[in-house]
Design a protein around this motif. Structure first.
Motif, PDB file in Angstrom:
ATOM      1  N   GLY A  71       0.802  -1.210   0.000  1.00  0.00           N
ATOM      2  CA  GLY A  71       0.000   0.000   0.000  1.00  0.00           C
ATOM      3  C   GLY A  71       0.836   1.262   0.000  1.00  0.00           C
ATOM      4  O   GLY A  71       1.973   1.287  -0.449  1.00  0.00           O
ATOM      5  N   TYR A  72       0.259   2.309   0.555  1.00  0.00           N
ATOM      6  CA  TYR A  72       0.908   3.616   0.568  1.00  0.00           C
ATOM      7  C   TYR A  72       2.087   3.616   1.533  1.00  0.00           C
ATOM      8  O   TYR A  72       1.983   3.140   2.656  1.00  0.00           O
ATOM      9  CB  TYR A  72      -0.113   4.675   0.991  1.00  0.00           C
ATOM     10  N   GLN A  73       3.205   4.168   1.073  1.00  0.00           N
ATOM     11  CA  GLN A  73       4.384   4.257   1.922  1.00  0.00           C
ATOM     12  C   GLN A  73       4.917   5.682   1.892  1.00  0.00           C
ATOM     13  O   GLN A  73       5.027   6.281   0.836  1.00  0.00           O
ATOM     14  CB  GLN A  73       5.479   3.320   1.420  1.00  0.00           C
ATOM     15  N   GLU A  74       5.230   6.207   3.054  1.00  0.00           N
ATOM     16  CA  GLU A  74       5.845   7.533   3.118  1.00  0.00           C
ATOM     17  C   GLU A  74       7.349   7.364   3.050  1.00  0.00           C
ATOM     18  O   GLU A  74       8.009   7.115   4.056  1.00  0.00           O
ATOM     19  CB  GLU A  74       5.436   8.262   4.397  1.00  0.00           C
ATOM     20  N   VAL A  84       8.787  11.557  -0.356  1.00  0.00           N
ATOM     21  CA  VAL A  84       7.407  11.975  -0.130  1.00  0.00           C
ATOM     22  C   VAL A  84       7.340  12.893   1.088  1.00  0.00           C
ATOM     23  O   VAL A  84       6.670  13.928   1.078  1.00  0.00           O
ATOM     24  CB  VAL A  84       6.494  10.746   0.053  1.00  0.00           C
ATOM     25  N   LYS A  85       8.053  12.543   2.146  1.00  0.00           N
ATOM     26  CA  LYS A  85       8.079  13.383   3.342  1.00  0.00           C
ATOM     27  C   LYS A  85       8.677  14.748   3.035  1.00  0.00           C
ATOM     28  O   LYS A  85       8.180  15.770   3.534  1.00  0.00           O
ATOM     29  CB  LYS A  85       8.871  12.692   4.451  1.00  0.00           C
ATOM     30  N   ALA A  86       9.715  14.788   2.213  1.00  0.00           N
ATOM     31  CA  ALA A  86      10.331  16.066   1.833  1.00  0.00           C
ATOM     32  C   ALA A  86       9.332  16.927   1.049  1.00  0.00           C
ATOM     33  O   ALA A  86       9.269  18.147   1.252  1.00  0.00           O
ATOM     34  CB  ALA A  86      11.577  15.824   0.999  1.00  0.00           C
ATOM     35  N   PHE A  87       8.537  16.311   0.204  1.00  0.00           N
ATOM     36  CA  PHE A  87       7.514  17.059  -0.533  1.00  0.00           C
ATOM     37  C   PHE A  87       6.468  17.615   0.426  1.00  0.00           C
ATOM     38  O   PHE A  87       6.064  18.762   0.312  1.00  0.00           O
ATOM     39  CB  PHE A  87       6.854  16.175  -1.580  1.00  0.00           C
ATOM     40  N   TYR A  88       6.012  16.791   1.360  1.00  0.00           N
ATOM     41  CA  TYR A  88       5.036  17.268   2.315  1.00  0.00           C
ATOM     42  C   TYR A  88       5.560  18.455   3.128  1.00  0.00           C
ATOM     43  O   TYR A  88       4.838  19.409   3.380  1.00  0.00           O
ATOM     44  CB  TYR A  88       4.619  16.142   3.271  1.00  0.00           C
ATOM     45  N   GLU A  89       6.828  18.391   3.512  1.00  0.00           N
ATOM     46  CA  GLU A  89       7.415  19.490   4.267  1.00  0.00           C
ATOM     47  C   GLU A  89       7.520  20.755   3.426  1.00  0.00           C
ATOM     48  O   GLU A  89       7.361  21.870   3.934  1.00  0.00           O
ATOM     49  CB  GLU A  89       8.800  19.091   4.786  1.00  0.00           C
ATOM     50  N   SER A  90       7.776  20.609   2.137  1.00  0.00           N
ATOM     51  CA  SER A  90       7.911  21.785   1.275  1.00  0.00           C
ATOM     52  C   SER A  90       6.582  22.472   0.996  1.00  0.00           C
ATOM     53  O   SER A  90       6.547  23.627   0.631  1.00  0.00           O
ATOM     54  CB  SER A  90       8.576  21.411  -0.048  1.00  0.00           C
ATOM     55  N   THR A  91       5.458  21.754   1.184  1.00  0.00           N
ATOM     56  CA  THR A  91       4.165  22.339   0.901  1.00  0.00           C
ATOM     57  C   THR A  91       3.481  22.901   2.131  1.00  0.00           C
ATOM     58  O   THR A  91       2.386  23.446   2.023  1.00  0.00           O
ATOM     59  CB  THR A  91       3.226  21.295   0.252  1.00  0.00           C
ATOM     60  N   ARG A  92       4.102  22.806   3.274  1.00  0.00           N
ATOM     61  CA  ARG A  92       3.485  23.357   4.489  1.00  0.00           C
ATOM     62  C   ARG A  92       3.581  24.877   4.489  1.00  0.00           C
ATOM     63  O   ARG A  92       4.526  25.467   3.980  1.00  0.00           O
ATOM     64  CB  ARG A  92       4.196  22.809   5.732  1.00  0.00           C
ATOM     65  N   PHE A  93       2.579  25.490   5.109  1.00  0.00           N
ATOM     66  CA  PHE A  93       2.548  26.945   5.183  1.00  0.00           C
ATOM     67  C   PHE A  93       3.084  27.420   6.503  1.00  0.00           C
ATOM     68  O   PHE A  93       2.974  26.886   7.514  1.00  0.00           O
ATOM     69  CB  PHE A  93       1.110  27.450   5.012  1.00  0.00           C
TER      70      PHE A  93
END
Length: 66
Positions: free
Chosen positions: A50-53, A57-66
């Motif tokens: 299934g889905y794996q972080e 992927v974690k680096a992308f999530y961190e870059s999109t945080r406000f």
């Protein structure tokens, strides 16, 4: 009609035909390069993991945080 002018028109037409053919071939080669990535994604889905972080992927999530 002068002979030289007819040759230029024919040359231009041939160039445009080849340019459009080159575009199609280039697009097909891009699609073929992506095929191994899609096959690897399909294998991961078959494994049931299934889905794996992953780190990227974690680096992308961190870059999109406000």
């Amino acid at each position: 009609m002068p002979e030289g002018k007819d040759r230029k028109a024919t040359g231009r037409r041939e160039f445009l035909k080849l340019a459009s053919l080159g575009t199609v071939v280039g697009g097909a080669s891009l699609l073929m390069q992506d095929a191994p990535a899609q096959a690897a994604a399909a294998e991961t889905a078959k494994d049931g993991k299934g889905y794996q972080e992953t780190p990227h992927v974690k680096a992308f999530y961190e870059s999109t945080r406000f």
